[in-house]
Design an enzyme around this catalytic site. Sequence first.
Site, PDB file in Angstrom:
ATOM      1  N   HIS A  87     102.367 -32.608  57.362  1.00 43.45           N
ATOM      2  CA  HIS A  87     102.505 -33.714  58.320  1.00 43.45           C
ATOM      3  C   HIS A  87     103.417 -34.830  57.810  1.00 43.45           C
ATOM      4  O   HIS A  87     104.438 -35.130  58.458  1.00 43.45           O
ATOM      5  CB  HIS A  87     101.114 -34.228  58.721  1.00 43.45           C
ATOM      6  CG  HIS A  87     101.149 -35.526  59.455  1.00 43.45           C
ATOM      7  ND1 HIS A  87     101.715 -35.645  60.715  1.00 43.45           N
ATOM      8  CD2 HIS A  87     100.722 -36.769  59.112  1.00 43.45           C
ATOM      9  CE1 HIS A  87     101.617 -36.913  61.104  1.00 43.45           C
ATOM     10  NE2 HIS A  87     101.018 -37.616  60.154  1.00 43.45           N
ATOM     11  N   HIS A 111     102.759 -42.253  53.933  1.00 42.73           N
ATOM     12  CA  HIS A 111     102.154 -43.101  54.967  1.00 42.73           C
ATOM     13  C   HIS A 111     100.665 -42.847  55.181  1.00 42.73           C
ATOM     14  O   HIS A 111      99.951 -43.730  55.636  1.00 42.73           O
ATOM     15  CB  HIS A 111     102.927 -43.020  56.284  1.00 42.73           C
ATOM     16  CG  HIS A 111     102.598 -41.842  57.149  1.00 42.73           C
ATOM     17  ND1 HIS A 111     103.296 -40.675  57.085  1.00 42.73           N
ATOM     18  CD2 HIS A 111     101.635 -41.657  58.087  1.00 42.73           C
ATOM     19  CE1 HIS A 111     102.785 -39.821  57.965  1.00 42.73           C
ATOM     20  NE2 HIS A 111     101.773 -40.392  58.583  1.00 42.73           N
ATOM     21  N   GLU A 115      95.327 -44.224  53.537  1.00 41.70           N
ATOM     22  CA  GLU A 115      94.318 -44.043  54.573  1.00 41.70           C
ATOM     23  C   GLU A 115      93.387 -42.876  54.236  1.00 41.70           C
ATOM     24  O   GLU A 115      92.182 -42.959  54.423  1.00 41.70           O
ATOM     25  CB  GLU A 115      95.039 -43.773  55.892  1.00 41.70           C
ATOM     26  CG  GLU A 115      94.183 -43.830  57.116  1.00 41.70           C
ATOM     27  CD  GLU A 115      95.077 -43.731  58.361  1.00 41.70           C
ATOM     28  OE1 GLU A 115      95.976 -44.593  58.515  1.00 41.70           O
ATOM     29  OE2 GLU A 115      94.900 -42.782  59.135  1.00 41.70           O
ATOM     30  N   ASP A 116      93.938 -41.792  53.711  1.00 42.64           N
ATOM     31  CA  ASP A 116      93.181 -40.539  53.632  1.00 42.64           C
ATOM     32  C   ASP A 116      92.928 -40.019  52.215  1.00 42.64           C
ATOM     33  O   ASP A 116      92.302 -38.974  52.065  1.00 42.64           O
ATOM     34  CB  ASP A 116      93.927 -39.435  54.399  1.00 42.64           C
ATOM     35  CG  ASP A 116      93.981 -39.713  55.882  1.00 42.64           C
ATOM     36  OD1 ASP A 116      93.099 -40.449  56.374  1.00 42.64           O
ATOM     37  OD2 ASP A 116      94.908 -39.207  56.553  1.00 42.64           O
ATOM     38  N   ASP A 176     105.477 -40.694  63.262  1.00 38.55           N
ATOM     39  CA  ASP A 176     104.122 -40.197  63.023  1.00 38.55           C
ATOM     40  C   ASP A 176     103.505 -39.719  64.337  1.00 38.55           C
ATOM     41  O   ASP A 176     102.976 -38.615  64.445  1.00 38.55           O
ATOM     42  CB  ASP A 176     103.297 -41.339  62.409  1.00 38.55           C
ATOM     43  CG  ASP A 176     101.843 -40.972  62.176  1.00 38.55           C
ATOM     44  OD1 ASP A 176     101.596 -39.888  61.604  1.00 38.55           O
ATOM     45  OD2 ASP A 176     100.959 -41.762  62.553  1.00 38.55           O
TER      46      ASP A 176
END
Length: 710
Positions: A87, A111, A115-116, A176
């Site tokens: 991704h 990016h 977050e992950d 994105d």
Amino acid sequence: MSAEAANPGASSRRRARPRLDLRRLGRAALLGPAARGRVPDAIGHVAEAHRAHHPDADLAILHRAYVLAESSHRGQFRKSGEPYITHPLAVTLILAELGAETTTLTASLLHDTVEDTDVTLVQVREEFGEEVCYLVDGVTKLEKVDYGAAAEPETFRKMLVATGNDVRVMSIKLADRLHNMRTLGVMRPEKQERIAKVTRDVLIPLAERLGVQALKTELEDLVFAILHPEEYARTRALIAENADAVDALAAVAGKVRAVLRDAGIQAEVLLRPRHFVSVHRVRLKRGDLSGTDFGRLLVLVGEDADCYAALGELHTCFTPLISEFKDFIAAPKFNLYQSLHTAVASTDGAVAEVLIRTHQMHRVAEAGVVALGNPYTADTAEGAGLPGAAEPSAGAEGERADPTRPGWLSRLLDWQESAPDTDTFWTSLRADLAEDREITVFRADGGTLGLPAGASCVDAAYAQYGEAAHTCVGARVNGRLAALATRLSDGDTVEPLLAQDAASGPSPDWLQHTRTPAARIAITGWLAEHPEAARPQAAAPRAAAAGPSAASGGRRRAGANAVAEAPGLPGATVRLAGCCTPVPPDAVTGFPVRGGAVTVHRGECPGVSRMRAMGRRPVEVRWGRAAECRVTLVAEAFGRPRLLADLTEAIATAGAAVVSATVEPPSEQRVRHTYTLQLQDAAGLPPLMRAMRDVAGVYDVSRARHPAAH
Ligand code: MN
């Protein structure tokens, strides 16, 4: 639908023209299954795409970002089953192919790490610096555990605020979202629909406003497929059935190439298929589609001046549809877009829409702010050749003065501050983005006016002239007379016509045609001071029309002092007949008409003998003091390049203004131009006709019986 097709391996093969890849790939993603399953040497593809736009780019930082992203996402998988790293790689490839600079690509690879994964912003700042950290932070979602249902709206608020400081945040977010939309097919239908709606309401308008056409069109098609599956299937079938429609356009393209080659203009002429949504829109607008409706021609040239040269040749060698002509070079749209738009009919009647731009304009049209480079390095922006990057252009109304902080974004950031609660913010954001964008129209003097979409000639008149617009009697839009109520489109040229006598004033019905507070306040104020005018019909025709009436909602051009005086009928309203457009010192005859007015014809006008035969009694009329007049002239000429330009120049030099013009298609090398002209003084007519006859190729100029068609 098959919107889940693209993977980085499929989308990164080397191609000769990187700038067109994205559109083609988007189409491929929609039309059929792409190769899947291969996790490629993907960072290599990103590097290659990046080098194509930035040959001197330092790739080391990209490799480092890839290593961190790959190792931290390892063991995570997309819902499709692919390793998660596919991704960020795909997102970065989208940006690389659009020409984004290295910092954007670095942040794009990272990016989703904060977050992950276990990666922290502190770590990103230490390893990659402040700018990359800012961009990654800008696109990192707010936590559901902290924000609940408000997480998504508040994430957008945060992203927009960050975009206000660095527009590259939104570049990454758009890419994105594009990759997520491409791969949405694996989600539950309800979730697909919810995401598609946010894309439609927020991301697509942002892509449009930031000028990222390539992302916008593909997002539109992906949303269309999810939210309108039946219409989508129908459009898809229509395109498939008309697969050979491209031949019709290719035939026109061949003629265009020949014309430009003969004229010595270096140009690339490309066929540009419309995207699905565009085909759908054209079908709704026109019903049946003909072959040339499935695409447009794109003419790419070297220099700005070549755009106009190419346009001139096309308008000379084909029949132009003047109403389709738009000049977005002289006054670019607020979103950086520049191009000439026209439509031409070839001899077999096929009408093709044509876009003319330089290679540089093309890059900006496709990639918008993504092509800005690092917007905070002045020489990069200048190097990108962006309009307004080097110096703010005059009359741009602030929209383009700073391409990294457009006017609409500043306004948005202003109002969001006074919307502290999430619901108000989210509702207002979608309403703001849904609102038709602002339009830019030309003034006759070359300046521009920024107006809200839906603005009319009334708005333009007040925007340009302030209260002097009270005497407005009509307007020319793109050279043609138009009603004051006419709604203006982006790129229109508008010239409000003001009456000479200061006595005339606005009519109450103008209020129905205003969108700007300035016009509304001025009109309301005048009407309050003139209660007699506020009554319907109060503004009785006191001015006679000079020549053919402006199709202007009943208000006629004041030209009373050019008009003949009727004896026996003092004070009668006198009107010059549109059939024969009498001009001093023509011999004239008048006939009383209903309402007490007198219509004046040239003595030799067939209308005079017809009226006499019907038993109508003429009244004697004579010319008052000579002054402004309107006349229709026919120029017969041998067709040649620049004929139209030379004739209009001769007319302008003689001091006359073109009210309307008709150019008939050439027949046996001969062309007939019909001009309705406004002269300051009728005495100028003979020298004007001589000047027109002196234009090379012109063999006759005569007075016409009929005005040029509007
Ligand atoms: Mn992502």
